[in-house]
Design a protein around this motif. Structure first.
Motif, mmCIF file in Angstrom:
data_model
loop_
_atom_site.group_PDB
_atom_site.id
_atom_site.type_symbol
_atom_site.label_atom_id
_atom_site.label_comp_id
_atom_site.label_asym_id
_atom_site.label_seq_id
_atom_site.Cartn_x
_atom_site.Cartn_y
_atom_site.Cartn_z
ATOM 1 N N ALA A 1 0.831 -1.205 0.000
ATOM 2 C CA ALA A 1 0.000 0.000 0.000
ATOM 3 C C ALA A 1 0.863 1.251 0.000
ATOM 4 C CB ALA A 1 -0.939 0.002 1.199
ATOM 5 N N ASP A 2 1.946 1.228 0.771
ATOM 6 C CA ASP A 2 2.849 2.373 0.803
ATOM 7 C C ASP A 2 3.516 2.576 -0.550
ATOM 8 O OD1 ASP A 2 2.238 2.859 3.415
ATOM 9 O OD2 ASP A 2 4.067 1.979 4.239
ATOM 10 N N ASP B 1 2.310 1.701 -3.501
ATOM 11 C CA ASP B 1 1.306 2.214 -4.435
ATOM 12 C C ASP B 1 1.058 3.702 -4.218
ATOM 13 O OD1 ASP B 1 1.035 -0.293 -5.556
ATOM 14 O OD2 ASP B 1 -0.745 -0.831 -4.374
ATOM 15 N N GLU B 2 1.004 4.118 -2.955
ATOM 16 C CA GLU B 2 0.776 5.538 -2.668
ATOM 17 C C GLU B 2 1.962 6.380 -3.109
ATOM 18 O OE1 GLU B 2 -0.711 8.463 0.981
ATOM 19 O OE2 GLU B 2 -0.477 6.302 1.319
ATOM 20 N N THR C 1 1.871 6.653 -6.950
ATOM 21 C CA THR C 1 0.848 7.600 -7.388
ATOM 22 C C THR C 1 1.288 9.038 -7.139
ATOM 23 O OG1 THR C 1 -0.920 6.013 -6.978
ATOM 24 C CG2 THR C 1 -1.546 8.331 -7.081
ATOM 25 N N MET C 2 1.869 9.278 -5.964
ATOM 26 C CA MET C 2 2.374 10.612 -5.661
ATOM 27 C C MET C 2 3.447 11.031 -6.665
ATOM 28 S SD MET C 2 2.443 13.374 -3.917
ATOM 29 C CE MET C 2 1.246 12.861 -2.697
ATOM 30 N N THR D 1 5.349 14.078 2.878
ATOM 31 C CA THR D 1 4.330 13.232 2.273
ATOM 32 C C THR D 1 3.957 12.101 3.235
ATOM 33 O OG1 THR D 1 6.118 12.022 1.180
ATOM 34 C CG2 THR D 1 5.008 13.743 -0.082
#
Length: 305
Positions: free
Chosen positions: A151-152, A154-155, A158-159, A221
């Motif tokens: 999940a980290d 993927d985030e 995306t960022m 972030t």
């Protein structure tokens, strides 16, 4: 070896990045290596020596200055932002892809020191790379752990691709000197005397366009910009070359090894003598060893033999 290159420029965000194209003798059938320096250094402060050696070995090279440093334009001058510099690598890759007639389509990312950390992050985001070379990577002072790694990742991805960095307050260090011989009265970003010696020697060269001034702005972030998050998702052959007894605090050997161990793609780990800066002195034994190891790695993982 004489330098043989043409000047290039390409756009990255609001910035125009400038550098050099070193064409291989049989350039259309050879891979291309995209190279950038670490903290504040410019293309004529050591990496031109690597680029020339790679060119002589039959590789094309793009060598450029980060946004706001050296010959590159920048909305902010002398400011290090890992996201801006990482996006610069992505835009350098896209620019190189468009030069289809000049290389064989195989593209490597090569980063030095802080930029070596960058390629270990951005290399997990870019599709179509031939490989990654992390040269003396500044992977961090301590290891970080994530209980939600996918999940980290993927985030973070995306960022990197679409995130608006202005939404996040940044932690700012500086402006302050890059190096200083007097840490008591004029503390600097990089503190070891070896850093002072290398930067003053190489930055003092005529035409280097180096300035002994820097600020570092790191957006806060939700997921930190660190290779601990991305290493497990790197899909291409990766080489990490580290300095024995590296004096720089952000080159903790335990952290370097942790990041390397997390990589699931084909990988190589090499150690060269001379601490952080030994292999950045052209003609030295560490320089010669590093050059040959990196040439061998890129040739093994491309169509050039």
């Amino acid at each position: 070896m004489p330098l043989d290159y043409t000047l290039i420029e390409f756009t990255s965000g609001l910035n125009i990045l400038r550098g050099r194209w070193y064409a291989a003798q049989d350039g259309a059938t050879a891979p291309c290596v995209i190279m950038a320096h670490g903290t504040t250094a410019t293309i004529s402060m050591g990496l031109e020596d690597y680029a020339s050696q790679f060119q002589g070995a039959g590789l094309n090279v793009i060598l450029y200055d980060h946004a706001g440093f050296g010959d590159s334009d920048g909305v902010e001058r002398q400011v290090i932002n890992p996201w801006i510099q990482a996006r610069g690598f992505k835009d350098a890759f896209l620019h190189t892809q468009n030069l289809k007639e000049l290389h064989n389509g195989q593209i490597f990312l090569w980063g030095d020191s802080y930029a070596a950390m960058l390629v270990l992050v951005v290399g997990a985001f870019i599709e179509g790379l031939a490989g990654i070379v992390a040269h003396i990577p500044a992977t961090g002072v301590v290891n970080i752990q994530s209980s939600t790694l996918k999940a980290d990742f993927d985030e973070l991805k995306t960022m990197f691709e679409v995130g608006d960095l202005s939404e996040f307050e940044a932690e700012v260090i500086g402006p302050l000197p890059v190096v200083s011989a007097d840490q008591l009265n004029a503390p600097s970003l990089l503190k070891p005397i070896q850093a002072f010696s290398w930067f003053i020697t190489h930055g003092g060269r005529f035409g280097s366009h180096w300035q002994n001034l820097v600020s570092k702005a790191t957006p806060n972030t939700p997921v930190p910009f660190m290779p601990h998050i991305t290493a497990a998702f790197i899909k291409v052959p990766t080489m990490m070359l580290v300095g024995l007894n590296d004096e720089m605090i952000h080159c903790n050997p335990e952290v370097q090894k942790t990041v390397f161990n997390a990589i699931n793609a084909p990988k190589e780990f090499h150690v060269v003598d001379g601490g952080h800066f030994g292999c950045l002195y052209a003609g030295s034994s560490p320089f010669k060893k590093a050059v040959q190891l990196e040439i061998n790695f890129m040739k093994r993982n491309s169509q050039i033999m």
